[in-house]
Design a protein around this motif. Structure first.
Motif, PDB file in Angstrom:
ATOM      1  N   ALA A  40       0.852  -1.183   0.000  1.00  0.00           N
ATOM      2  CA  ALA A  40       0.000   0.000   0.000  1.00  0.00           C
ATOM      3  C   ALA A  40       0.892   1.239   0.000  1.00  0.00           C
ATOM      4  CB  ALA A  40      -0.909  -0.008   1.224  1.00  0.00           C
ATOM      5  N   PRO A  41       0.353   2.389  -0.407  1.00  0.00           N
ATOM      6  CA  PRO A  41       1.157   3.621  -0.424  1.00  0.00           C
ATOM      7  C   PRO A  41       1.800   3.903   0.931  1.00  0.00           C
ATOM      8  CG  PRO A  41      -0.898   3.965  -1.575  1.00  0.00           C
ATOM      9  CD  PRO A  41      -0.997   2.609  -0.939  1.00  0.00           C
ATOM     10  N   GLN A  44       5.351  -0.829   3.787  1.00  0.00           N
ATOM     11  CA  GLN A  44       6.256  -1.866   3.295  1.00  0.00           C
ATOM     12  C   GLN A  44       5.468  -2.976   2.623  1.00  0.00           C
ATOM     13  OE1 GLN A  44       8.665  -3.104   6.681  1.00  0.00           O
ATOM     14  NE2 GLN A  44      10.296  -1.717   6.041  1.00  0.00           N
ATOM     15  N   ARG A  45       6.153  -3.645   1.710  1.00  0.00           N
ATOM     16  CA  ARG A  45       5.547  -4.804   1.074  1.00  0.00           C
ATOM     17  C   ARG A  45       5.366  -5.899   2.134  1.00  0.00           C
ATOM     18  NH1 ARG A  45       7.752  -6.752  -4.724  1.00  0.00           N
ATOM     19  NH2 ARG A  45       7.461  -4.496  -4.995  1.00  0.00           N
ATOM     20  N   GLU A  46       4.198  -6.553   2.088  1.00  0.00           N
ATOM     21  CA  GLU A  46       3.915  -7.592   3.080  1.00  0.00           C
ATOM     22  C   GLU A  46       3.384  -8.848   2.410  1.00  0.00           C
ATOM     23  OE1 GLU A  46       0.837  -6.344   5.776  1.00  0.00           O
ATOM     24  OE2 GLU A  46      -0.645  -6.059   4.194  1.00  0.00           O
ATOM     25  N   LEU A  47       3.646  -9.968   3.041  1.00  0.00           N
ATOM     26  CA  LEU A  47       3.143 -11.243   2.552  1.00  0.00           C
ATOM     27  C   LEU A  47       1.640 -11.316   2.795  1.00  0.00           C
ATOM     28  CD1 LEU A  47       3.595 -14.184   1.513  1.00  0.00           C
ATOM     29  CD2 LEU A  47       3.878 -14.818   3.920  1.00  0.00           C
ATOM     30  N   VAL A  48       0.922 -11.735   1.769  1.00  0.00           N
ATOM     31  CA  VAL A  48      -0.517 -11.961   1.899  1.00  0.00           C
ATOM     32  C   VAL A  48      -0.796 -13.448   2.067  1.00  0.00           C
ATOM     33  CG1 VAL A  48      -2.761 -11.734   0.787  1.00  0.00           C
ATOM     34  CG2 VAL A  48      -1.043  -9.928   0.507  1.00  0.00           C
ATOM     35  N   ALA A  49      -0.229 -14.238   1.148  1.00  0.00           N
ATOM     36  CA  ALA A  49      -0.450 -15.678   1.195  1.00  0.00           C
ATOM     37  C   ALA A  49       0.618 -16.363   0.364  1.00  0.00           C
ATOM     38  CB  ALA A  49      -1.837 -16.038   0.676  1.00  0.00           C
ATOM     39  N   ALA A  50       0.954 -17.590   0.756  1.00  0.00           N
ATOM     40  CA  ALA A  50       1.931 -18.376   0.015  1.00  0.00           C
ATOM     41  C   ALA A  50       1.486 -19.827   0.004  1.00  0.00           C
ATOM     42  CB  ALA A  50       3.314 -18.250   0.637  1.00  0.00           C
ATOM     43  N   PRO A  87     -11.593  -1.682   2.467  1.00  0.00           N
ATOM     44  CA  PRO A  87     -10.764  -0.588   1.951  1.00  0.00           C
ATOM     45  C   PRO A  87      -9.283  -0.759   2.298  1.00  0.00           C
ATOM     46  CG  PRO A  87     -12.803   0.293   2.830  1.00  0.00           C
ATOM     47  CD  PRO A  87     -12.789  -1.181   3.171  1.00  0.00           C
ATOM     48  N   GLU A  88      -8.989  -1.333   3.443  1.00  0.00           N
ATOM     49  CA  GLU A  88      -7.592  -1.527   3.834  1.00  0.00           C
ATOM     50  C   GLU A  88      -6.883  -2.609   3.024  1.00  0.00           C
ATOM     51  OE1 GLU A  88     -10.290  -1.510   5.869  1.00  0.00           O
ATOM     52  OE2 GLU A  88     -10.058  -2.998   7.493  1.00  0.00           O
ATOM     53  N   ASP A  89      -7.600  -3.315   2.176  1.00  0.00           N
ATOM     54  CA  ASP A  89      -6.975  -4.269   1.258  1.00  0.00           C
ATOM     55  C   ASP A  89      -6.442  -3.575   0.007  1.00  0.00           C
ATOM     56  OD1 ASP A  89      -9.623  -6.533   2.080  1.00  0.00           O
ATOM     57  OD2 ASP A  89      -7.558  -6.593   2.825  1.00  0.00           O
ATOM     58  N   THR A  90      -6.731  -2.304  -0.134  1.00  0.00           N
ATOM     59  CA  THR A  90      -6.260  -1.550  -1.294  1.00  0.00           C
ATOM     60  C   THR A  90      -4.740  -1.515  -1.323  1.00  0.00           C
ATOM     61  OG1 THR A  90      -8.230  -0.156  -1.382  1.00  0.00           O
ATOM     62  CG2 THR A  90      -6.223   0.723  -2.396  1.00  0.00           C
ATOM     63  N   ALA A  91      -4.169  -1.957  -2.445  1.00  0.00           N
ATOM     64  CA  ALA A  91      -2.711  -2.040  -2.577  1.00  0.00           C
ATOM     65  C   ALA A  91      -2.374  -2.527  -3.981  1.00  0.00           C
ATOM     66  CB  ALA A  91      -2.125  -3.001  -1.551  1.00  0.00           C
ATOM     67  N   VAL A  92      -1.100  -2.475  -4.305  1.00  0.00           N
ATOM     68  CA  VAL A  92      -0.593  -3.182  -5.484  1.00  0.00           C
ATOM     69  C   VAL A  92      -0.228  -4.585  -5.022  1.00  0.00           C
ATOM     70  CG1 VAL A  92       1.131  -3.276  -7.293  1.00  0.00           C
ATOM     71  CG2 VAL A  92       0.237  -1.060  -6.535  1.00  0.00           C
ATOM     72  N   TYR A  93      -0.753  -5.569  -5.709  1.00  0.00           N
ATOM     73  CA  TYR A  93      -0.515  -6.969  -5.361  1.00  0.00           C
ATOM     74  C   TYR A  93       0.527  -7.547  -6.323  1.00  0.00           C
ATOM     75  CZ  TYR A  93      -4.316  -7.018  -2.011  1.00  0.00           C
ATOM     76  OH  TYR A  93      -5.108  -6.766  -0.908  1.00  0.00           O
ATOM     77  N   VAL A 119      -5.225  -3.297  -6.850  1.00  0.00           N
ATOM     78  CA  VAL A 119      -6.533  -3.643  -6.279  1.00  0.00           C
ATOM     79  C   VAL A 119      -6.995  -2.448  -5.460  1.00  0.00           C
ATOM     80  CG1 VAL A 119      -7.772  -5.110  -4.643  1.00  0.00           C
ATOM     81  CG2 VAL A 119      -6.120  -6.119  -6.244  1.00  0.00           C
ATOM     82  N   THR A 120      -8.154  -1.910  -5.811  1.00  0.00           N
ATOM     83  CA  THR A 120      -8.710  -0.767  -5.101  1.00  0.00           C
ATOM     84  C   THR A 120     -10.088  -1.126  -4.581  1.00  0.00           C
ATOM     85  OG1 THR A 120      -7.510   0.777  -6.532  1.00  0.00           O
ATOM     86  CG2 THR A 120      -9.350   1.670  -5.247  1.00  0.00           C
ATOM     87  N   VAL A 121     -10.265  -0.972  -3.274  1.00  0.00           N
ATOM     88  CA  VAL A 121     -11.549  -1.281  -2.643  1.00  0.00           C
ATOM     89  C   VAL A 121     -12.135   0.034  -2.158  1.00  0.00           C
ATOM     90  CG1 VAL A 121     -12.764  -2.639  -0.926  1.00  0.00           C
ATOM     91  CG2 VAL A 121     -10.634  -3.499  -1.932  1.00  0.00           C
ATOM     92  N   SER A 122     -13.199   0.465  -2.824  1.00  0.00           N
ATOM     93  CA  SER A 122     -13.765   1.776  -2.515  1.00  0.00           C
ATOM     94  C   SER A 122     -15.211   1.831  -2.976  1.00  0.00           C
ATOM     95  CB  SER A 122     -12.959   2.871  -3.204  1.00  0.00           C
ATOM     96  OG  SER A 122     -13.567   4.136  -3.003  1.00  0.00           O
TER      97      SER A 122
END
Length: 123
Positions: A40-41, A44-50, A87-93, A119-122
């Motif tokens: 997200a703006p 830091q980049r974070e792991l979502v799932a692996a 909305p907090e899921d908004t980010a570049v995936y 991905v934009t949730v709005s």
């Protein structure tokens, strides 16, 4: 050379769903773990799932129960099904994969990233 190509991002309302796909192509011998990260703006980049090549998954607590990761080993593709989006899921995936491939006939293992999908949730 190896490429990861992502698709499926977009704009969705809160509570909606999206499915991301990431396909690996090239002189691939084997793919080990595949995963999705997000950034997200100003964060830091974070792991979502692996997911391992054996199907063992690791899901971030922030998305557990809402997101599901899966893969099709025959298609060298990983998916991220995102439900009940907030909305907090908004980010570049970004897609990530640990790949064994042939470079000049020599087996080489490397970590690859996709180009990212927004991905934009709005509402």
């Amino acid at each position: 050379q190896v490429q990861l190509v992502e698709s499926g991002g977009g704009l969705v309302q809160p509570g909606g769903s999206l499915r991301l796909s990431c396909a690996a192509s090239g002189s691939i011998f084997s793919i080990y773990a595949m995963g999705w990260y997000r950034q997200a703006p100003e964060k830091q980049r974070e792991l979502v799932a692996a997911i391992t090549n054996g199907g063992v998954t690791n899901i971030a607590d922030s998305v557990k129960g809402r997101f599901t990761i899966s893969r099709d080993n025959a298609k060298n593709t990983v998916y991220l099904q995102m439900n009940s989006l907030k909305p907090e899921d908004t980010a570049v995936y970004y897609c990530n994969a640990d790949i064994l491939y042939y470079s000049g006939g020599v087996p080489t293992r490397d970590d690859y990233w996709g180009q990212g999908t927004q991905v934009t949730v709005s509402s």
